[in-house]
Design a protein around this motif. Structure first.
Motif, PDB file in Angstrom:
ATOM      1  N   ASP A  83       0.818  -1.216   0.000  1.00 20.94           N
ATOM      2  CA  ASP A  83       0.000   0.000   0.000  1.00 20.94           C
ATOM      3  C   ASP A  83       0.849   1.263   0.000  1.00 20.94           C
ATOM      4  O   ASP A  83       0.360   2.343  -0.362  1.00 20.94           O
ATOM      5  N   ARG A  84       2.107   1.135   0.395  1.00 19.38           N
ATOM      6  CA  ARG A  84       2.958   2.323   0.450  1.00 19.38           C
ATOM      7  C   ARG A  84       3.201   2.918  -0.930  1.00 19.38           C
ATOM      8  O   ARG A  84       3.476   4.111  -1.051  1.00 19.38           O
ATOM      9  N   LEU A  85       3.083   2.110  -1.978  1.00 19.82           N
ATOM     10  CA  LEU A  85       3.266   2.652  -3.319  1.00 19.82           C
ATOM     11  C   LEU A  85       2.136   3.624  -3.655  1.00 19.82           C
ATOM     12  O   LEU A  85       2.363   4.671  -4.268  1.00 19.82           O
ATOM     13  N   GLU A  86       0.926   3.291  -3.234  1.00 24.57           N
ATOM     14  CA  GLU A  86      -0.199   4.205  -3.456  1.00 24.57           C
ATOM     15  C   GLU A  86      -0.027   5.469  -2.613  1.00 24.57           C
ATOM     16  O   GLU A  86      -0.344   6.577  -3.060  1.00 24.57           O
ATOM     17  N   GLU A  87       0.488   5.310  -1.398  1.00 24.67           N
ATOM     18  CA  GLU A  87       0.746   6.473  -0.552  1.00 24.67           C
ATOM     19  C   GLU A  87       1.823   7.361  -1.172  1.00 24.67           C
ATOM     20  O   GLU A  87       1.744   8.595  -1.113  1.00 24.67           O
ATOM     21  N   GLU A  88       2.839   6.725  -1.770  1.00 25.12           N
ATOM     22  CA  GLU A  88       3.876   7.504  -2.451  1.00 25.12           C
ATOM     23  C   GLU A  88       3.278   8.309  -3.598  1.00 25.12           C
ATOM     24  O   GLU A  88       3.628   9.482  -3.806  1.00 25.12           O
ATOM     25  N   ALA A  89       2.374   7.685  -4.352  1.00 23.47           N
ATOM     26  CA  ALA A  89       1.719   8.397  -5.455  1.00 23.47           C
ATOM     27  C   ALA A  89       0.936   9.595  -4.931  1.00 23.47           C
ATOM     28  O   ALA A  89       0.966  10.686  -5.524  1.00 23.47           O
ATOM     29  N   PHE A  90       0.247   9.410  -3.809  1.00 19.62           N
ATOM     30  CA  PHE A  90      -0.527  10.513  -3.233  1.00 19.62           C
ATOM     31  C   PHE A  90       0.387  11.662  -2.823  1.00 19.62           C
ATOM     32  O   PHE A  90       0.095  12.835  -3.097  1.00 19.62           O
ATOM     33  N   MET A  91       1.502  11.341  -2.163  1.00 17.80           N
ATOM     34  CA  MET A  91       2.411  12.398  -1.715  1.00 17.80           C
ATOM     35  C   MET A  91       3.047  13.112  -2.901  1.00 17.80           C
ATOM     36  O   MET A  91       3.186  14.342  -2.902  1.00 17.80           O
ATOM     37  N   LEU A  92       3.425  12.359  -3.920  1.00 13.44           N
ATOM     38  CA  LEU A  92       4.029  12.985  -5.095  1.00 13.44           C
ATOM     39  C   LEU A  92       3.040  13.930  -5.773  1.00 13.44           C
ATOM     40  O   LEU A  92       3.423  14.979  -6.302  1.00 13.44           O
ATOM     41  N   GLU A  93       1.766  13.583  -5.712  1.00  8.63           N
ATOM     42  CA  GLU A  93       0.736  14.422  -6.327  1.00  8.63           C
ATOM     43  C   GLU A  93       0.615  15.771  -5.619  1.00  8.63           C
ATOM     44  O   GLU A  93       0.128  16.749  -6.199  1.00  8.63           O
ATOM     45  N   GLN A  94       1.063  15.835  -4.362  1.00  9.19           N
ATOM     46  CA  GLN A  94       0.976  17.087  -3.602  1.00  9.19           C
ATOM     47  C   GLN A  94       2.092  18.067  -3.950  1.00  9.19           C
ATOM     48  O   GLN A  94       2.055  19.221  -3.520  1.00  9.19           O
ATOM     49  N   VAL A  95       3.094  17.596  -4.693  1.00 10.27           N
ATOM     50  CA  VAL A  95       4.285  18.412  -4.962  1.00 10.27           C
ATOM     51  C   VAL A  95       4.231  18.946  -6.386  1.00 10.27           C
ATOM     52  O   VAL A  95       4.076  18.178  -7.341  1.00 10.27           O
ATOM     53  N   ALA A  96       4.351  20.241  -6.504  1.00 10.82           N
ATOM     54  CA  ALA A  96       4.421  20.872  -7.824  1.00 10.82           C
ATOM     55  C   ALA A  96       5.685  21.724  -7.864  1.00 10.82           C
ATOM     56  O   ALA A  96       5.738  22.815  -7.288  1.00 10.82           O
ATOM     57  N   HIS A  97       6.723  21.198  -8.490  1.00  9.30           N
ATOM     58  CA  HIS A  97       8.001  21.910  -8.556  1.00  9.30           C
ATOM     59  C   HIS A  97       8.714  21.474  -9.828  1.00  9.30           C
ATOM     60  O   HIS A  97       8.696  20.285 -10.180  1.00  9.30           O
ATOM     61  N   PRO A  98       9.353  22.402 -10.532  1.00  9.46           N
ATOM     62  CA  PRO A  98      10.010  22.030 -11.798  1.00  9.46           C
ATOM     63  C   PRO A  98      11.146  21.027 -11.627  1.00  9.46           C
ATOM     64  O   PRO A  98      11.541  20.381 -12.605  1.00  9.46           O
ATOM     65  N   ARG A  99      11.662  20.886 -10.413  1.00  6.56           N
ATOM     66  CA  ARG A  99      12.754  19.932 -10.187  1.00  6.56           C
ATOM     67  C   ARG A  99      12.260  18.617  -9.588  1.00  6.56           C
ATOM     68  O   ARG A  99      13.050  17.827  -9.081  1.00  6.56           O
ATOM     69  N   VAL A 100      10.964  18.385  -9.657  1.00 10.23           N
ATOM     70  CA  VAL A 100      10.374  17.128  -9.179  1.00 10.23           C
ATOM     71  C   VAL A 100       9.553  16.524 -10.316  1.00 10.23           C
ATOM     72  O   VAL A 100       8.541  17.108 -10.723  1.00 10.23           O
ATOM     73  N   PRO A 101       9.973  15.382 -10.874  1.00  6.56           N
ATOM     74  CA  PRO A 101       9.182  14.744 -11.938  1.00  6.56           C
ATOM     75  C   PRO A 101       7.763  14.455 -11.440  1.00  6.56           C
ATOM     76  O   PRO A 101       7.571  13.930 -10.346  1.00  6.56           O
ATOM     77  N   LEU A 175      18.846  11.862  -6.569  1.00  7.12           N
ATOM     78  CA  LEU A 175      18.954  13.110  -7.316  1.00  7.12           C
ATOM     79  C   LEU A 175      19.457  12.780  -8.717  1.00  7.12           C
ATOM     80  O   LEU A 175      20.557  12.249  -8.879  1.00  7.12           O
ATOM     81  N   VAL A 176      18.641  13.082  -9.712  1.00 11.05           N
ATOM     82  CA  VAL A 176      19.017  12.814 -11.104  1.00 11.05           C
ATOM     83  C   VAL A 176      19.666  14.070 -11.669  1.00 11.05           C
ATOM     84  O   VAL A 176      19.106  15.170 -11.589  1.00 11.05           O
ATOM     85  N   PHE A 177      20.844  13.896 -12.246  1.00 10.44           N
ATOM     86  CA  PHE A 177      21.675  15.011 -12.703  1.00 10.44           C
ATOM     87  C   PHE A 177      21.721  15.022 -14.221  1.00 10.44           C
ATOM     88  O   PHE A 177      22.077  14.021 -14.853  1.00 10.44           O
ATOM     89  N   ASP A 178      21.352  16.154 -14.804  1.00 14.16           N
ATOM     90  CA  ASP A 178      21.389  16.329 -16.256  1.00 14.16           C
ATOM     91  C   ASP A 178      22.666  17.081 -16.614  1.00 14.16           C
ATOM     92  O   ASP A 178      22.808  18.270 -16.304  1.00 14.16           O
ATOM     93  N   GLU A 179      23.585  16.390 -17.248  1.00 14.45           N
ATOM     94  CA  GLU A 179      24.898  16.956 -17.565  1.00 14.45           C
ATOM     95  C   GLU A 179      24.787  18.185 -18.464  1.00 14.45           C
ATOM     96  O   GLU A 179      25.622  19.087 -18.409  1.00 14.45           O
ATOM     97  N   ARG A 180      23.744  18.251 -19.275  1.00 14.00           N
ATOM     98  CA  ARG A 180      23.641  19.325 -20.264  1.00 14.00           C
ATOM     99  C   ARG A 180      23.543  20.700 -19.614  1.00 14.00           C
ATOM    100  O   ARG A 180      24.202  21.649 -20.045  1.00 14.00           O
ATOM    101  N   ASP A 181      22.722  20.834 -18.586  1.00 15.34           N
ATOM    102  CA  ASP A 181      22.586  22.130 -17.919  1.00 15.34           C
ATOM    103  C   ASP A 181      22.873  22.047 -16.423  1.00 15.34           C
ATOM    104  O   ASP A 181      22.646  23.007 -15.686  1.00 15.34           O
ATOM    105  N   GLU A 182      23.379  20.890 -15.984  1.00 14.40           N
ATOM    106  CA  GLU A 182      23.738  20.652 -14.583  1.00 14.40           C
ATOM    107  C   GLU A 182      22.547  20.852 -13.641  1.00 14.40           C
ATOM    108  O   GLU A 182      22.697  21.283 -12.505  1.00 14.40           O
ATOM    109  N   SER A 183      21.367  20.523 -14.123  1.00 10.84           N
ATOM    110  CA  SER A 183      20.172  20.605 -13.280  1.00 10.84           C
ATOM    111  C   SER A 183      19.969  19.285 -12.549  1.00 10.84           C
ATOM    112  O   SER A 183      20.425  18.227 -12.995  1.00 10.84           O
ATOM    113  N   VAL A 184      19.286  19.347 -11.405  1.00 12.13           N
ATOM    114  CA  VAL A 184      18.989  18.141 -10.645  1.00 12.13           C
ATOM    115  C   VAL A 184      17.479  18.005 -10.482  1.00 12.13           C
ATOM    116  O   VAL A 184      16.740  18.993 -10.506  1.00 12.13           O
ATOM    117  N   ALA A 185      17.034  16.762 -10.329  1.00 16.08           N
ATOM    118  CA  ALA A 185      15.628  16.464 -10.070  1.00 16.08           C
ATOM    119  C   ALA A 185      15.560  15.500  -8.895  1.00 16.08           C
ATOM    120  O   ALA A 185      16.320  14.531  -8.835  1.00 16.08           O
TER     121      ALA A 185
END
Length: 618
Positions: A83-101, A175-185
């Motif tokens: 059930d924690r996977l569904e809880e993870e989905a719920f928590m992720l849905e609460q986050v709106a940020h360009p550095r969070v997929p 933390l996922v690192f994009d070498e092209r612009d050195e951004s993290v997610a």
């Protein structure tokens, strides 16, 4: 009084080559089933990109070419964990940020839960760190500024929930690192919760009844990776945004120092890593044992990172790092799946340290149970983590560290099978040495690094039945191309340190006799027997250094396997022999000296170039 979290966090599963044939087949079938389900849903180019104790993570493309990540739970887990996977989905849905997929969908297919989310471009920072070693100060500061931006957003009482959110598991691999612009997610929200306390450690809720309820008397925090989370989260404090400050501090420290944990900051402080002075002192403050110092430094981090990110910083050239103990590198003719087995580590625990896993005896205990280090000091934990980090490289060999009153004595045989990784591997080795120098105890520590692909597996019907050796199984070994000079006064022995008090499997006399005979042949290697109720694993790595005695060497190895049927009891027993004594001696150093990034990097770069030109003139 807060209660410590008791469940174990298991971030990585053991090597598939250490599984029994039955378990390995089940794993392959399960992965194939997940891939088939995704294909039936219309996704393509599906690949397994990660797995752990709780499930598997796949990546794939939609019909429109968008990159998605798919997270599956293991179906054999208790329902509460599924059930924690569904809880993870719920928590992720609460986050709106360009550095969070963002979350795409949570769905169930034939009782199988699947979490679908955007895939962040790039690779995780643990992989970057292992490949590159210490990240440049400029890059560390740039990553820190992005992390601070994410944490500021999470602690705001806004968004769909109107409450601060705690990620709970910030670490390089999340933390996922994009070498092209050195951004993290920031990814993996499986440990995230709504904060019970705000940044000032006051209750978030203003409702009197809710304040009196059990929900705010017991922590809702989940246990993240104990290599990176702070003591408050580890010990079961009420959740607060301060948890993520600790994860961020541990992550930035690890990236700057080429470590895989936060614990080394006492022996190798941030002020010794060539970082800008203000940033380094702030990072040390965030890792300080005093809660008030941590909070003050954390406030400084969030408040001042926008300014610090505007500092003029260049990637200054640095000379190649010389290894403090010998490191040999040569290209491998086959893949290496390294596993680390360490023994004789009990003396590293404090005298009053609590034993949490005293009844577990498993070769990969160090790799997938992170609680085993409870009861150790910070530097001792960092040392063991540094040894484990060596196992993330394609390396085989051994390591013996002896602490005496007058210094630290290190014998090693480290053979890296990818020369391109040598600079990063040297950084990891030197960290291990520096951390060993920061430990003031008396004792011996040994570690073997072997290729799990060479592990032999035998099954039996029960613990009262003998193991039966198939006639086609043999112990693998390499032969040195030319005879190596043998100075008997410099030879190691399998038995030089006596029986290991932490190993409980008693081997039959026939195997011991064969090891004694092998001891007289010039070679290097190790062999570990891991006896389970229905399974035996024989881990080994051998390199013969006297080709003229290969026939005898082969016969002695065969004799060992012929006596496997006489093994009784359960547990682990291992023996290691390094090629020759080349002991390196180091003085005790409790703390590495300060070294900061130059105030004027352009002037420093010009001075470096001028010096290089001067040295290059005839």
């Amino acid at each position: 009084m807060t209660q410590p979290l008791q469940q174990f966090y298991i971030p990585e599963d053991q090597s598939v080559y250490l599984l029994s044939h039955h378990d390995a087949r089940k794993l392959r079938e399960w992965v194939a089933l997940c891939q088939a389900q995704l294909e039936q849903l219309g996704y393509r180019e599906i690949e397994l990109i990660g797995k752990g104790a709780y499930g598997f993570v796949f990546a794939g493309l939609t019909a429109g070419g968008e990159q998605y990540v798919f997270k599956f739970t293991r179906v054999n887990l208790p329902q509460s964990l599924q059930d924690r996977l569904e809880e993870e989905a719920f928590m992720l849905e609460q986050v709106a940020h360009p550095r969070v997929p963002r979350l795409i969908v949570f769905q169930r297919v034939r009782h199988q839960s699947i979490l679908v989310m955007q895939r962040a471009p790039g690779e995780n920072l643990e992989e970057v760190s292992l490949r590159e070693g210490r990240l440049s100060p400029r890059r560390v500061v740039h990553i820190a500024a992005q992390l601070a931006d994410i944490l500021r957003a999470l602690r705001r009482e806004s968004g769909p929930s109107g409450r601060p959110i705690v990620h709970g598991d910030i670490k390089p691999s999340n933390l996922v690192f994009d070498e092209r612009d050195e951004s993290v997610a920031l990814i993996d929200w499986g440990s995230s919760v709504f904060a019970q306390l705000d940044a000032e450690l006051q209750f978030v809720s203003a409702n009197v009844m809710e304040l009196m309820s059990d929900n705010l008397q017991q922590t809702n925090a989940r246990l993240g990776d104990v290599y990176f989370i702070g003591d408050d989260q580890l010990n079961g404090a009420l959740s607060s945004p301060r948890f993520d400050e600790q994860g961020a501090a541990g992550t930035l420290y690890a990236l700057a120092s080429a470590q895989s944990c936060r614990f080394g900051h006492r022996a190798i402080p941030a002020t010794s890593l060539g970082l800008p002075m203000e940033f380094a002192r702030m990072l040390d403050g965030m890792l300080d044992p005093d809660p008030r110092t941590r909070m003050k430094a954390g406030d400084h981090f969030l408040r001042e990172m926008p300014r610090l990110s505007r500092l003029v910083m260049l990637d200054l050239p640095s000379p190649p790092e010389a290894p403090l103990v010998p490191v040999w590198a040569r290209a491998a003719d086959r893949e290496i799946d390294t596993v680390v087995y360490s023994s004789r580590k009990a003396f590293l625990r404090e005298e009053d340290g609590r034993e949490t896993l005293s009844d577990v005896n498993d070769v990969q205990l160090d790799r997938y149970y992170r609680n085993f280090m409870q009861g150790m000091g910070e530097t001792e934990k960092a040392f063991l983590a540094a040894v484990s980090r060596l196992g993330k490289y394609p390396v085989v060999g051994g390591l013996a560290v002896r602490w005496e009153a007058d210094g630290v004595y290190i014998d090693s045989s480290l053979n890296l099978h990818d020369p391109e990784l040598k600079p990063a591997f040297i950084a990891a080795v030197n960290n291990m040495v520096s951390l060993a120098r920061g430990i003031h105890r008396r004792g011996i520590f040994k570690s073997c690094l072997f290729n799990a692909r060479d592990t032999l597996h035998l099954d039996r019907e029960g613990p009262d039945r003998p193991f039966v050796m198939p006639p086609d199984l043999r112990l693998a070994y390499e032969v040195s191309a030319v005879p190596e000079l043998e100075d008997r006064s410099r030879l190691h022995s399998y038995f030089e340190d006596g029986p290991d008090p932490e190993e409980f499997l008693v081997l039959p006399e026939a195997i011991i006799a064969s090891l004694e005979a092998l001891n007289e042949i010039h070679h290097t290697g190790m062999i570990i027997f891991e006896a389970l109720p229905e399974h035996l694993k024989i881990h080994s790595h051998y390199r013969l250094l006297d080709p003229s005695r290969e026939a005898e060497f082969r016969r002695r190895l065969d004799d060992i396997l012929a006596a496997v049927g006489r093994i009784e009891g359960l547990g682990v027993s291992g023996f290691m022999k390094m090629p020759y004594k080349d002991t390196r001696v180091f003085a005790h150093v409790a703390r590495q000296p300060e070294r900061f990034y130059p105030r004027d990097p352009r002037a420093a770069l010009a001075a470096m170039r001028e010096l290089a030109d001067t040295e290059g003139r005839p």
